[in-house]
Design an enzyme around this catalytic site. Structure first.
Site, PDB file in Angstrom:
ATOM      1  N   GLY A 215       0.795  -1.402   0.063  1.00 55.60           N
ATOM      2  CA  GLY A 215       0.023   0.150   0.127  1.00 55.60           C
ATOM      3  C   GLY A 215       0.646   1.689  -0.367  1.00 55.60           C
ATOM      4  O   GLY A 215       2.101   1.481  -0.265  1.00 55.60           O
ATOM      5  N   PRO A 217       2.318   4.587   1.057  1.00 60.54           N
ATOM      6  CA  PRO A 217       2.981   5.219   2.084  1.00 60.54           C
ATOM      7  C   PRO A 217       1.187   5.910   3.460  1.00 60.54           C
ATOM      8  O   PRO A 217       1.007   6.444   2.461  1.00 60.54           O
ATOM      9  CB  PRO A 217       3.646   6.462   2.235  1.00 60.54           C
ATOM     10  N   GLY A 218       1.443   5.581   5.193  1.00 56.73           N
ATOM     11  CA  GLY A 218       0.697   6.450   5.045  1.00 56.73           C
ATOM     12  C   GLY A 218      -0.903   5.021   5.209  1.00 56.73           C
ATOM     13  O   GLY A 218      -1.672   5.702   6.200  1.00 56.73           O
ATOM     14  N   THR A 219      -0.872   4.399   4.435  1.00 59.46           N
ATOM     15  CA  THR A 219      -2.240   4.374   4.515  1.00 59.46           C
ATOM     16  C   THR A 219      -2.229   2.132   6.076  1.00 59.46           C
ATOM     17  O   THR A 219      -3.148   2.342   5.938  1.00 59.46           O
ATOM     18  CB  THR A 219      -2.485   3.080   3.562  1.00 59.46           C
ATOM     19  N   GLU A 438      -8.369  33.451 -10.010  1.00 54.38           N
ATOM     20  CA  GLU A 438      -9.173  32.120  -8.489  1.00 54.38           C
ATOM     21  C   GLU A 438     -10.899  32.257  -9.277  1.00 54.38           C
ATOM     22  O   GLU A 438     -11.109  30.821  -9.054  1.00 54.38           O
ATOM     23  CB  GLU A 438      -9.344  32.148  -7.545  1.00 54.38           C
TER      24      GLU A 438
END
Length: 661
Positions: A215, A217-219, A438
């Site tokens: 997975g 990173p951070g999952t 914007e």
């Protein structure tokens, strides 16, 4: 600490005794006994002042007469005082005294004796010479024990550094892991096998040798491994892939052997190897044999997982975010039998993760976690945990008792774009340009049917961005259609189109937009087969970095003519999107001005405020026919916009200092 002192008490005592003995041998205490030369002793004998003389080796011990007595007149009594002198090895003491003028008659008046040397004195002399060697040996032994038993293990290079958890006091369970139900179910079966092996053995099922968690990173791969350790209730060995390989040859393979030996002694158990790609990369990738040590470590892992001696209840769980670079022998059945994918959570999973991390945090009544989950597409568990932590910090900074929705909204924007930079000095002219930029993004995105709804517009500087337009998808999607790509391209170019439409000059504020648009259009042509002219084909082969597994270049497997067609198609797609954006802004110029002026006044517009300003607009414009733009329907190629300044080669100008908006 007491156990360590008891264990090493003998060593400490030996060192103390050796230090004391060495001190006394090197710095002997000054004796209170008087010492005299042998010539002085001869004079005393002539004067009759000596009562007795004892010879012990080369040492002469003289006892004078009691004060007032004289050996010449009568036999005198020896006093308690002892005077030490030294004689020459040869000749004897009698000959030396006679040579110094002492007569035989004078010698007969004193008690002259020869005593053998003491064995105790010889032993003390021997021990005195031996003690320095004992001290050095004890010190070396102590340092060696400390080096092997300490935390650094300076001398235990071949020992595994895995940390063992017994599992009787779990700190993380499956209840603490959310947003990965399928992965949790796969690992739950592993836990059941360790708890009830007979249930599977009755059906002839064998224990899986390994589980590879894959997975981004951070999952939550490491968190899931901690949950497995907490649920299984068996010994759990945790180690990182980088802890195997050192600067010494053979250390990695030795540590693998030691790790599996420990695991066999504690089976059934689980071994968790984090970041296994550090040692599990494809063999043969090193140049000049520089990776032989890593490959030896990998070979030992392969043998331990599925070699001759595999009749053990040991499950290896590994985690990586680069499964594409792992060696095929590591991924075959019999080693890592299962690959559990830890994917980015969907909206339901993000809500569950937010609920887990919100435990123990005081939330206000206005907090809507489902709305937060909808605003954070693509966020992983680590991002969501950071989001709530940032919200808690903001709440404390504002001296509030509970975390409210404004703090959570601010935290989302901080995680996405960085903190606000209100101190940045921006002139009125630049502020107006940013506002129109914007507003162009937002208006084009609102009028195109396949763009995500506009959630917020701001001209407050955040991170490196001078302003931003946040669009939030209503639902998580995996597939993206060609029409959605084209609408997103038009929205991304809305800022540049607004600058070109309103002002007489354009700026480098759209540098980030142009980069994103160019990459997206090229991917549509070369990777996704979305060009009618080139058809459903993939052009170009990616070359990977040998050591790092990263893409460093694209190998062209097509001709120059095809390359020219690719460039034309990319330009056509970008030009179509640009003209569509410019046409929308020209048709609704009044709304563009209204949005820009409101942004200059308020600096930020929410979703509801944005919709209120555009309430009288018609429904979003229908999608233009494929291959044409609103201003050039039916044309085979779109003319270049006159106000988009390009160099003679027809490429976009490079910005001197990109300022993403």
């Amino acid at each position: 600490m007491n156990a360590n002192w008891t264990k090493n008490g003998f060593v400490y005592l030996l060192i103390l005794v050796a230090v004391v003995a060495l001190f006394f041998s090197l710095f002997p205490q000054t004796s209170q006994v008087e010492t005299q030369e042998i010539s002085t002793i001869a004079e005393w004998i002539k004067q009759g002042k000596v009562a007795s003389v004892s010879i012990v080796g080369d040492e002469v011990r003289v006892r004078p007469c009691v004060e007032g007595q004289n050996a010449v007149e009568k036999a005198c009594k020896a006093s308690d005082q002892v005077v030490i002198s030294r004689k020459e090895p040869t000749p004897g003491l009698t000959e030396q005294l006679i040579s110094l003028g002492v007569t035989t008659a004078q010698l007969n008046l004193i008690d002259l004796r020869v005593e053998p040397p003491s064995d105790v004195g010889n032993w003390l002399t021997f021990l005195g010479s031996l003690l320095p060697l004992v001290f050095i040996g004890a010190l070396f032994f102590f340092l060696l024990r400390q080096a092997q038993g300490g935390n650094n293990q300076a001398m235990a290079f071949g020992k595994s550094r895995a940390r063992m958890f017994t599992g009787d006091k779990p700190t993380v369970t499956f209840a603490d892991v959310a947003g990965a139900d399928e992965a949790k179910q796969e690992l739950q079966e592993v836990v059941e096998f360790l708890k009830e092996p007979q249930k599977f053995a009755a059906l002839g099922a064998r224990i899986p040798k390994g589980v590879l968690m894959v997975g981004a990173p951070g999952t939550g791969k490491t968190l899931m491994a901690k949950a497995v350790a907490g649920e299984a209730g068996v010994p759990f060995f945790s180690i990182s892939g980088s802890e195997f390989v050192e600067m010494f040859v053979g250390v990695g393979a030795s540590r693998v052997r030691d790790l599996f030996e420990q695991a066999k002694r504690n089976s059934p158990c689980i071994i968790f190897i984090d970041e296994i790609d550090a040692v599990g990369r494809h063999r043969g990738a090193g140049l000049g044999g520089s990776h032989d040590e890593r490959e030896q470590t990998l070979n030992q892992i392969l043998v331990e997982m599925d070699g001759f001696d595999t009749d053990t209840n040991i499950i290896v769980v590994a985690a990586t975010n680069r499964p594409d670079i792992l060696d095929p022998a590591l991924l075959r059945p019999g080693r890592f039998d299962r690959q559990v994918v830890m994917d980015r959570p969907d909206m339901k999973g993000r809500k569950a993760i937010l609920e887990v991390h919100a435990k123990g945090k005081p939330l206000g009544a206005d907090v809507d976690l489902e709305s937060l989950a909808r605003q954070t597409p693509g966020f992983v568990g680590a991002d969501l945990e950071n989001l709530l932590n940032e919200a808690a910090i903001l709440t404390a900074r504002r001296n509030k008792r509970k975390i409210g929705m404004p703090e959570l909204q601010e935290a989302v924007e901080r995680v996405m774009a960085g903190p606000e930079r209100r101190s940045r000095i921006i002139s009125d002219r630049e502020k107006e340009i940013i506002a129109y930029h914007e507003a162009g993004h937002a208006l084009v995105g609102h009028m195109l049917p396949n763009c995500d709804p506009i959630h917020k517009i701001s001209i407050i500087s955040r991170g490196m961005a001078l302003g931003y337009t946040m669009s939030v998808p209503e639902n998580d999607t995996v597939l993206k259609s060609k029409t959605k790509f084209e609408d997103e391209l038009a929205m991304a170019l809305g800022g540049r189109a607004a600058e070109a439409l309103v002002f007489t000059d354009i700026t480098n504020g759209a540098a980030g937009d142009l980069d994103r648009v160019t990459k997206m259009a090229r991917s549509m042509v070369t990777q996704y087969g979305m060009s009618p002219k080139l058809g459903p084909m993939v052009f170009g082969r990616k070359d990977d970095l040998v050591f790092m597994g990263r893409e460093i270049s694209e190998q062209r497997n097509y001709s120059e003519d095809v390359a020219e067609d690719i460039d034309r198609e990319v330009r056509r797609i970008v030009d179509d999107a640009y003209l569509r954006a410019k046409a929308i802004l020209a048709n609704y110029r009044d709304k563009l001005d209204l949005l820009a002026k409101t942004l200059i006044q308020k600096e930020t517009l929410s979703h509801d405020e944005f919709l209120a300003l555009l309430a009288d607009l018609p429904a979003p414009l229908p999608q233009a026919p494929r291959g044409a733009s609103p201003s050039s329907a039916g044309a085979s190629s779109t003319p270049r916009p006159a106000d988009d300044r390009r160099d003679p080669r027809g490429s976009l100008p490079s910005a001197p200092a990109p300022l993403p908006a």
